[in-house]
Design a protein around this motif. Structure first.
Motif, PDB file in Angstrom:
ATOM      1  N   ASP A 247     -10.999   3.925   0.560  1.00  0.00           N
ATOM      2  CA  ASP A 247     -11.494   2.570   0.314  1.00  0.00           C
ATOM      3  C   ASP A 247     -10.361   1.575   0.428  1.00  0.00           C
ATOM      4  O   ASP A 247      -9.320   1.760  -0.201  1.00  0.00           O
ATOM      5  CB  ASP A 247     -12.050   2.439  -1.113  1.00  0.00           C
ATOM      6  N   GLY A 248     -10.578   0.517   1.197  1.00  0.00           N
ATOM      7  CA  GLY A 248      -9.628  -0.578   1.210  1.00  0.00           C
ATOM      8  C   GLY A 248      -9.811  -1.417  -0.042  1.00  0.00           C
ATOM      9  O   GLY A 248     -10.909  -1.481  -0.589  1.00  0.00           O
ATOM     10  N   GLU A 249      -8.746  -2.022  -0.514  1.00  0.00           N
ATOM     11  CA  GLU A 249      -8.877  -2.931  -1.652  1.00  0.00           C
ATOM     12  C   GLU A 249      -9.805  -4.064  -1.259  1.00  0.00           C
ATOM     13  O   GLU A 249     -10.020  -4.330  -0.080  1.00  0.00           O
ATOM     14  CB  GLU A 249      -7.504  -3.479  -2.056  1.00  0.00           C
ATOM     15  N   PHE A 250     -10.345  -4.756  -2.252  1.00  0.00           N
ATOM     16  CA  PHE A 250     -11.303  -5.831  -2.003  1.00  0.00           C
ATOM     17  C   PHE A 250     -10.782  -6.763  -0.909  1.00  0.00           C
ATOM     18  O   PHE A 250      -9.678  -7.283  -0.997  1.00  0.00           O
ATOM     19  CB  PHE A 250     -11.568  -6.623  -3.283  1.00  0.00           C
ATOM     20  N   GLY A 251     -11.582  -6.922   0.125  1.00  0.00           N
ATOM     21  CA  GLY A 251     -11.216  -7.808   1.224  1.00  0.00           C
ATOM     22  C   GLY A 251     -10.413  -7.140   2.324  1.00  0.00           C
ATOM     23  O   GLY A 251     -10.208  -7.731   3.374  1.00  0.00           O
ATOM     24  N   SER A 252      -9.946  -5.919   2.097  1.00  0.00           N
ATOM     25  CA  SER A 252      -9.159  -5.220   3.114  1.00  0.00           C
ATOM     26  C   SER A 252     -10.066  -4.464   4.074  1.00  0.00           C
ATOM     27  O   SER A 252     -11.055  -3.867   3.666  1.00  0.00           O
ATOM     28  CB  SER A 252      -8.211  -4.209   2.465  1.00  0.00           C
ATOM     29  N   SER A 253      -9.707  -4.511   5.334  1.00  0.00           N
ATOM     30  CA  SER A 253     -10.426  -3.723   6.329  1.00  0.00           C
ATOM     31  C   SER A 253      -9.498  -3.462   7.506  1.00  0.00           C
ATOM     32  O   SER A 253      -8.495  -4.147   7.693  1.00  0.00           O
ATOM     33  CB  SER A 253     -11.694  -4.435   6.790  1.00  0.00           C
ATOM     34  N   VAL A 254      -9.847  -2.465   8.282  1.00  0.00           N
ATOM     35  CA  VAL A 254      -9.122  -2.132   9.501  1.00  0.00           C
ATOM     36  C   VAL A 254     -10.163  -2.036  10.606  1.00  0.00           C
ATOM     37  O   VAL A 254     -11.088  -1.215  10.524  1.00  0.00           O
ATOM     38  CB  VAL A 254      -8.362  -0.790   9.360  1.00  0.00           C
ATOM     39  N   SER A 255     -10.043  -2.881  11.601  1.00  0.00           N
ATOM     40  CA  SER A 255     -11.027  -2.949  12.687  1.00  0.00           C
ATOM     41  C   SER A 255     -12.444  -3.095  12.147  1.00  0.00           C
ATOM     42  O   SER A 255     -13.388  -2.488  12.648  1.00  0.00           O
ATOM     43  CB  SER A 255     -10.921  -1.707  13.581  1.00  0.00           C
ATOM     44  N   GLY A 256     -12.591  -3.871  11.066  1.00  0.00           N
ATOM     45  CA  GLY A 256     -13.891  -4.111  10.471  1.00  0.00           C
ATOM     46  C   GLY A 256     -14.362  -3.060   9.492  1.00  0.00           C
ATOM     47  O   GLY A 256     -15.399  -3.210   8.858  1.00  0.00           O
TER      48      GLY A 256
END
Length: 108
Positions: free
Chosen positions: A50-59
Motif C-alpha cells: 500500500d502506498g501512503e495516502f496520496g501515493s501512487s506509481v503509474s496510477g
C-alpha cells in the motif's frame, strides 16, 4: 525467458516494470504479509503493498501479490487505484522458467 504452456511469453520489460513499481510503492508506503496460500498447486506468499495516502506509481496505489515461495515469480497480481477501484488482475500458472535464466536478471 518465461513461457506458459499456451505460448504466452513474459519478458524483462513486463516483470522488470512490475518489480520496479512494487519496490517504488513499498518505499512510499508499507508492505503487509498476509500469509501463505496455494495457487494451481503451487505454494505462494500473499502480500499487499500500500502506498501512503496520496501515493501512487503509474496510477497504482495498492498491489496485491501472490509470489511463488521458491522463485518469487508472481502467479497473481491485482492493482488498484487510490479510490479502491480495480486497475488490472493478472494470473499466470503452469509457467516454465528457462533453466538458463539468471536469478539476478531483474536486479541488473
Amino acid at each position: 525467458m518465461i513461457q506458459s504452456p499456451s505460448g504466452q511469453r513474459v519478458d524483462r520489460s513486463d516483470l522488470g516494470a512490475l518489480y520496479q513499481n512494487v519496490m517504488t510503492l513499498q518505499n512510499q508506503g508499507k508492505t503487509t504479509v498476509i500469509g501463505t496460500e496455494s495457487i494451481a498447486n503451487q505454494a505462494v506468499i500473499y502480500l499487499i503493498v500500500d502506498g501512503e495516502f496520496g501515493s501512487s506509481v503509474s496510477g497504482v496505489s495498492q498491489f496485491q501479490l501472490w509470489l511463488d515461495v521458491t522463485t518469487g515469480f508472481p502467479l497473481k497480481v491485482i492493482s488498484y487505484k487510490a479510490d479502491g477501484s480495480l486497475i488490472e488482475l493478472v494470473e499466470m500458472s503452469d509457467y516454465q522458467i528457462n533453466p538458463m535464466f539468471p536469478a539476478d536478471f531483474f536486479d541488473q
